[in-house]
Design a protein around this motif. Structure first.
Motif, PDB file in Angstrom:
ATOM      1  N   ASP A 451       7.156  -6.711 -81.100  1.00 16.35           N
ATOM      2  CA  ASP A 451       6.080  -7.428 -81.784  1.00 16.35           C
ATOM      3  C   ASP A 451       5.302  -8.336 -80.822  1.00 16.35           C
ATOM      4  O   ASP A 451       4.088  -8.231 -80.713  1.00 16.35           O
ATOM      5  CB  ASP A 451       6.652  -8.263 -82.933  1.00 16.35           C
ATOM      6  N   ASN A 452       6.001  -9.260 -80.127  1.00 19.52           N
ATOM      7  CA  ASN A 452       5.319 -10.163 -79.203  1.00 19.52           C
ATOM      8  C   ASN A 452       6.339 -10.751 -78.233  1.00 19.52           C
ATOM      9  O   ASN A 452       7.546 -10.592 -78.412  1.00 19.52           O
ATOM     10  CB  ASN A 452       4.587 -11.280 -79.960  1.00 19.52           C
ATOM     11  N   GLY A 453       5.831 -11.431 -77.206  1.00 21.00           N
ATOM     12  CA  GLY A 453       6.752 -12.020 -76.226  1.00 21.00           C
ATOM     13  C   GLY A 453       6.128 -13.178 -75.474  1.00 21.00           C
ATOM     14  O   GLY A 453       4.923 -13.436 -75.555  1.00 21.00           O
ATOM     15  N   ILE A 454       6.972 -13.894 -74.733  1.00 25.96           N
ATOM     16  CA  ILE A 454       6.539 -15.015 -73.912  1.00 25.96           C
ATOM     17  C   ILE A 454       7.412 -15.050 -72.664  1.00 25.96           C
ATOM     18  O   ILE A 454       8.589 -14.657 -72.719  1.00 25.96           O
ATOM     19  CB  ILE A 454       6.610 -16.342 -74.696  1.00 25.96           C
ATOM     20  N   SER A 455       6.849 -15.482 -71.537  1.00 26.99           N
ATOM     21  CA  SER A 455       7.603 -15.454 -70.288  1.00 26.99           C
ATOM     22  C   SER A 455       7.439 -16.761 -69.532  1.00 26.99           C
ATOM     23  O   SER A 455       6.397 -17.418 -69.606  1.00 26.99           O
ATOM     24  CB  SER A 455       7.136 -14.290 -69.405  1.00 26.99           C
ATOM     25  N   VAL A 456       8.501 -17.131 -68.788  1.00 22.82           N
ATOM     26  CA  VAL A 456       8.481 -18.333 -67.958  1.00 22.82           C
ATOM     27  C   VAL A 456       9.003 -17.958 -66.573  1.00 22.82           C
ATOM     28  O   VAL A 456      10.166 -17.585 -66.426  1.00 22.82           O
ATOM     29  CB  VAL A 456       9.340 -19.458 -68.562  1.00 22.82           C
ATOM     30  N   GLY A 457       8.111 -18.042 -65.576  1.00 20.24           N
ATOM     31  CA  GLY A 457       8.496 -17.865 -64.184  1.00 20.24           C
ATOM     32  C   GLY A 457       8.675 -19.244 -63.568  1.00 20.24           C
ATOM     33  O   GLY A 457       7.711 -20.009 -63.456  1.00 20.24           O
ATOM     34  N   TRP A 458       9.898 -19.586 -63.171  1.00 22.65           N
ATOM     35  CA  TRP A 458      10.201 -20.975 -62.844  1.00 22.65           C
ATOM     36  C   TRP A 458       9.481 -21.499 -61.604  1.00 22.65           C
ATOM     37  O   TRP A 458       9.267 -22.699 -61.471  1.00 22.65           O
ATOM     38  CB  TRP A 458      11.712 -21.178 -62.724  1.00 22.65           C
ATOM     39  N   HIS A 459       9.070 -20.639 -60.705  1.00 20.64           N
ATOM     40  CA  HIS A 459       8.278 -21.123 -59.579  1.00 20.64           C
ATOM     41  C   HIS A 459       6.849 -21.451 -59.999  1.00 20.64           C
ATOM     42  O   HIS A 459       6.098 -22.046 -59.201  1.00 20.64           O
ATOM     43  CB  HIS A 459       8.286 -20.116 -58.423  1.00 20.64           C
ATOM     44  N   ARG A 460       6.476 -21.111 -61.216  1.00 18.83           N
ATOM     45  CA  ARG A 460       5.157 -21.482 -61.738  1.00 18.83           C
ATOM     46  C   ARG A 460       5.236 -22.597 -62.775  1.00 18.83           C
ATOM     47  O   ARG A 460       4.241 -22.925 -63.412  1.00 18.83           O
ATOM     48  CB  ARG A 460       4.461 -20.262 -62.342  1.00 18.83           C
ATOM     49  N   VAL A 461       6.421 -23.171 -62.948  1.00 17.56           N
ATOM     50  CA  VAL A 461       6.564 -24.299 -63.873  1.00 17.56           C
ATOM     51  C   VAL A 461       6.125 -25.564 -63.142  1.00 17.56           C
ATOM     52  O   VAL A 461       6.708 -25.929 -62.116  1.00 17.56           O
ATOM     53  CB  VAL A 461       8.017 -24.428 -64.358  1.00 17.56           C
ATOM     54  N   PRO A 462       5.090 -26.264 -63.633  1.00 18.33           N
ATOM     55  CA  PRO A 462       4.486 -27.362 -62.866  1.00 18.33           C
ATOM     56  C   PRO A 462       5.451 -28.475 -62.473  1.00 18.33           C
ATOM     57  O   PRO A 462       5.310 -29.060 -61.394  1.00 18.33           O
ATOM     58  CB  PRO A 462       3.386 -27.884 -63.809  1.00 18.33           C
ATOM     59  N   TRP A 463       6.414 -28.786 -63.323  1.00 23.42           N
ATOM     60  CA  TRP A 463       7.241 -29.970 -63.051  1.00 23.42           C
ATOM     61  C   TRP A 463       8.511 -29.666 -62.261  1.00 23.42           C
ATOM     62  O   TRP A 463       9.260 -30.577 -61.941  1.00 23.42           O
ATOM     63  CB  TRP A 463       7.597 -30.688 -64.357  1.00 23.42           C
ATOM     64  N   THR A 464       8.761 -28.389 -61.927  1.00 21.49           N
ATOM     65  CA  THR A 464       9.915 -28.078 -61.080  1.00 21.49           C
ATOM     66  C   THR A 464       9.564 -27.157 -59.916  1.00 21.49           C
ATOM     67  O   THR A 464      10.167 -27.264 -58.849  1.00 21.49           O
ATOM     68  CB  THR A 464      11.059 -27.415 -61.870  1.00 21.49           C
ATOM     69  N   GLN A 465       8.637 -26.218 -60.139  1.00 21.77           N
ATOM     70  CA  GLN A 465       8.260 -25.247 -59.106  1.00 21.77           C
ATOM     71  C   GLN A 465       9.497 -24.558 -58.529  1.00 21.77           C
ATOM     72  O   GLN A 465       9.657 -24.403 -57.325  1.00 21.77           O
ATOM     73  CB  GLN A 465       7.426 -25.926 -58.012  1.00 21.77           C
ATOM     74  N   GLY A 466      10.376 -24.160 -59.405  1.00 27.98           N
ATOM     75  CA  GLY A 466      11.616 -23.493 -59.023  1.00 27.98           C
ATOM     76  C   GLY A 466      12.657 -23.705 -60.097  1.00 27.98           C
ATOM     77  O   GLY A 466      12.498 -24.564 -60.964  1.00 27.98           O
ATOM     78  N   CYS A 467      13.724 -22.922 -60.032  1.00 35.81           N
ATOM     79  CA  CYS A 467      14.727 -22.962 -61.101  1.00 35.81           C
ATOM     80  C   CYS A 467      15.769 -24.054 -60.876  1.00 35.81           C
ATOM     81  O   CYS A 467      16.027 -24.865 -61.759  1.00 35.81           O
ATOM     82  CB  CYS A 467      15.411 -21.600 -61.211  1.00 35.81           C
ATOM     83  N   TYR A 468      16.395 -24.080 -59.687  1.00 36.09           N
ATOM     84  CA  TYR A 468      17.421 -25.082 -59.413  1.00 36.09           C
ATOM     85  C   TYR A 468      17.613 -25.195 -57.909  1.00 36.09           C
ATOM     86  O   TYR A 468      17.227 -24.311 -57.139  1.00 36.09           O
ATOM     87  CB  TYR A 468      18.748 -24.737 -60.088  1.00 36.09           C
ATOM     88  N   GLY A 469      18.223 -26.290 -57.468  1.00 38.98           N
ATOM     89  CA  GLY A 469      18.464 -26.512 -56.051  1.00 38.98           C
ATOM     90  C   GLY A 469      19.480 -25.537 -55.489  1.00 38.98           C
ATOM     91  O   GLY A 469      20.607 -25.457 -55.969  1.00 38.98           O
ATOM     92  N   MET A 470      19.072 -24.787 -54.477  1.00 43.26           N
ATOM     93  CA  MET A 470      19.891 -23.698 -53.949  1.00 43.26           C
ATOM     94  C   MET A 470      20.542 -24.118 -52.627  1.00 43.26           C
ATOM     95  O   MET A 470      20.032 -23.866 -51.540  1.00 43.26           O
ATOM     96  CB  MET A 470      19.029 -22.442 -53.762  1.00 43.26           C
ATOM     97  N   TRP A 471      21.674 -24.804 -52.749  1.00 39.05           N
ATOM     98  CA  TRP A 471      22.422 -25.248 -51.581  1.00 39.05           C
ATOM     99  C   TRP A 471      23.141 -24.072 -50.911  1.00 39.05           C
ATOM    100  O   TRP A 471      23.517 -23.091 -51.566  1.00 39.05           O
ATOM    101  CB  TRP A 471      23.468 -26.269 -51.985  1.00 39.05           C
ATOM    102  N   THR A 472      23.373 -24.207 -49.621  1.00 38.64           N
ATOM    103  CA  THR A 472      24.300 -23.339 -48.900  1.00 38.64           C
ATOM    104  C   THR A 472      25.456 -24.203 -48.408  1.00 38.64           C
ATOM    105  O   THR A 472      25.380 -25.435 -48.432  1.00 38.64           O
ATOM    106  CB  THR A 472      23.625 -22.671 -47.694  1.00 38.64           C
ATOM    107  N   GLU A 473      26.527 -23.571 -47.959  1.00 39.87           N
ATOM    108  CA  GLU A 473      27.645 -24.348 -47.414  1.00 39.87           C
ATOM    109  C   GLU A 473      27.186 -25.188 -46.232  1.00 39.87           C
ATOM    110  O   GLU A 473      27.579 -26.354 -46.084  1.00 39.87           O
ATOM    111  CB  GLU A 473      28.775 -23.404 -46.997  1.00 39.87           C
ATOM    112  N   ALA A 474      26.328 -24.622 -45.404  1.00 47.60           N
ATOM    113  CA  ALA A 474      25.866 -25.340 -44.218  1.00 47.60           C
ATOM    114  C   ALA A 474      24.983 -26.524 -44.593  1.00 47.60           C
ATOM    115  O   ALA A 474      25.122 -27.624 -44.044  1.00 47.60           O
ATOM    116  CB  ALA A 474      25.108 -24.387 -43.294  1.00 47.60           C
ATOM    117  N   SER A 475      24.065 -26.320 -45.542  1.00 50.30           N
ATOM    118  CA  SER A 475      23.174 -27.420 -45.924  1.00 50.30           C
ATOM    119  C   SER A 475      23.937 -28.526 -46.647  1.00 50.30           C
ATOM    120  O   SER A 475      23.635 -29.706 -46.475  1.00 50.30           O
ATOM    121  CB  SER A 475      22.014 -26.909 -46.781  1.00 50.30           C
TER     122      SER A 475
END
Length: 527
Positions: A451-475
């Motif tokens: 019937d219908n749909g909606i989508s959210v691409g987190w790098h296009r979300v104005p207040w985060t510009q990404g989904c979550y902080g992506m740490w590595t062991e080194a960082s």
């Protein structure tokens, strides 16, 4: 010491390989190698110096947790929030809601009344004690979130002619074949040096039970096996046809399919039952906090600079095009690092380096509404998740409104990695179209029922510009402690300042830790 006995380390390795991550975690807990986080209890900061003030940047769950607890302790609290609502990534889209992403594309959610999608967090594990504590304190109604549904589907375009398979069939057959092979190795003396005689006998017995093997320790088509994987003709009453055992998958084809990698998902500690969701949408958690601290929030406030001195903190921001300044004695900043790294911050070089060191993961969610709940009516799938090697990754079925005769909403795509960047580059309408095209390969009903749909691409979300902080062991090794330290009069909090990134538990527990340490510093510097 009995050298023929298996060491604890070897035993843990064997459990992890054969029984999955969930069993491994439980075994580690039993052997003293791991444990759940402790229950936070009531946070009691104690007495507060008279007139002490705190400025909190960001009214997501970390920010509102800090505001709620600091205010209870007697601090004067002011919050600055970029959006016109509180909650941050604790966010729900319902019919009538409008969302504009970076680039200007605007979507209006067309879902029927009562239907929704959670673009951010969508489940609360039972052992996320901080979240559960506030759910209990605020009396937020919750209901079970079904993570594992054995009647859901697992799918690969490279296996079984691209035909989806039932989760229960893949699990039962893989488990059965693995048990049969291990039982043979045990009987043939292959484990003589690793296990004692008594342990080998117990292992053989456990493999027969675990894999539903017959008396000869073989995994064969049988009534008992069908009690695990399902029947070709299920048992019925009266003169209905006699039950007929189902046909097993070919062992080699099953191994080559790699479908087995999906069946351990529910054994990961974050996905083990019981899992919950707030009734009516995840943002009901945010609304409960907002009800208690909303009068301290300045909405539509875009932070442009963070200054501090020995006397206090001064934050410059814009609100409705007007430049303003907020001041306080101390500051708790919960702005995502993806945004904070773009804002001038007066802090040590170590903290500034830490802020810039953490990239944010790409992710896309697509909510699809259908004319009817065909997954229940046609396929007997009530809640749970189906998995696929297609770019949409999985399909999650609603854990609410079962057997409703109206429209229903699926999480039709939860995209990660390179595929998420590709989806993000598309228009919202193209993302929805792609999700439907891929979904038809798993559920042909998509073609007629969408019937219908909606989508959210987190790098296009104005207040985060990404989904979550992506740490590595080194960082983490280089920057994590510098990020979490109190820097002058500034301390950071949020899921990025936790060892549980991407989860609300990480955000709230981070806020607890930050304000406890901040309060200790406030008391020590004013007495």
């Amino acid at each position: 010491m009995n050298h023929s006995s298996m060491s604890r380390r070897a035993l843990l390795g064997w459990i992890g390989k054969t029984a999955g991550a969930g069993a491994l975690y439980q075994a580690m807990t039993s052997l003293g190698f791991a444990a759940e986080s402790t229950h936070p209890g009531t946070l009691n900061l104690g007495s507060t110096p008279k007139g002490a003030s705190v400025l909190i940047l960001g009214a997501g769950l970390a920010g509102m947790t800090a505001a709620y607890e600091l205010r209870k302790a007697g601090y004067k609290v002011t919050m600055l929030e970029f959006n016109q609502r509180a909650g941050g990534r604790c966010w729900t889209l319902r019919g009538g809601d409008t969302y504009t992403e970076l680039g200007g594309a605007t979507q209006q959610c067309q879902f029927a009344e009562g239907n929704y999608i959670n673009p951010g967090p969508w489940r609360v594990p039972y052992h996320h004690h901080h979240v559960m504590s506030y759910i209990n304190e605020f009396n937020i109604p919750i209901e079970p979130f079904i993570q594992v549904n054995y009647n859901a589907l697992v799918h690969s375009t490279h296996a079984f002619g691209g035909k989806p398979q039932r989760y229960r069939e893949v699990q039962a057959d893989y488990q059965g074949y693995a048990a049969e092979l291990l039982a043979k190795v045990s009987n043939q003396g292959g484990l003589d040096k690793a296990l004692s005689v008594e342990d080998r006998e117990k292992l053989f017995e456990s493999m027969r039970h675990w894999g539903a093997l017959n008396e000869s320790a073989e995994y064969k088509k049988s009534y008992e096996v069908s009690l695990r994987r399902g029947f070709a003709i299920p048992p019925g009453g009266g003169l209905s046809p006699k039950p007929q055992a189902s046909v097993l998958m070919d062992r080699s084809e099953l191994l080559q399919s790699e479908l087995w990698k999906y069946i351990v998902n529910g054994q990961d500690i974050e996905f083990q039952s019981s899992i919950f969701q707030p009734v009516g949408g995840m943002d009901n958690i945010a609304k409960a906090f907002e009800k208690r601290v909303g009068d301290t929030i300045h909405y539509g406030a875009k932070v442009t600079r963070i200054n501090q001195s020995d006397q206090g903190v001064s934050v410059e921001y814009e609100q409705q095009g007007v430049a303003k300044t907020a001041q306080a004695d101390w500051c708790v900043c919960t702005i995502p690092l993806s945004i904070l790294s773009q804002i001038p911050v007066k802090a040590s070089s170590a903290m500034q380096s830490a802020i810039r060191a953490v990239p944010y993961a790409a992710s896309v969610k697509v909510g699809l509404e259908f004319k009817r709940r065909f997954w229940e009516q046609d396929d007997a799938i009530y809640g749970g998740v189906s998995y696929t090697n297609l770019p949409i990754t999985n399909i999650s079925y609603p854990s609410t409104k079962f057997c409703d005769k109206g429209k229903g909403v699926l999480l039709g795509a939860y995209v990660w990695g390179a595929n998420a960047f590709e989806f993000t580059s598309l228009t919202p309408e193209e993302r929805v179209k792609k999700a439907v095209e891929y979904g038809k390969k798993i559920h042909p009903q998509y073609a007629d029922e969408f019937d219908n749909g909606i989508s959210v691409g987190w790098h296009r979300v104005p207040w985060t510009q990404g989904c979550y902080g992506m740490w590595t062991e080194a960082s983490r090794e280089e920057h994590y402690e510098n990020l979490c330290q109190i820097d002058g009069r500034l301390v950071l909090a949020g899921e990025h300042a936790s060892n549980l990134p991407a989860w609300q538990e990480g955000a709230i527990s981070s806020a607890h830790d930050a304000i406890k340490r901040l309060h200790q510093k406030v008391v020590s510097t004013t007495t």
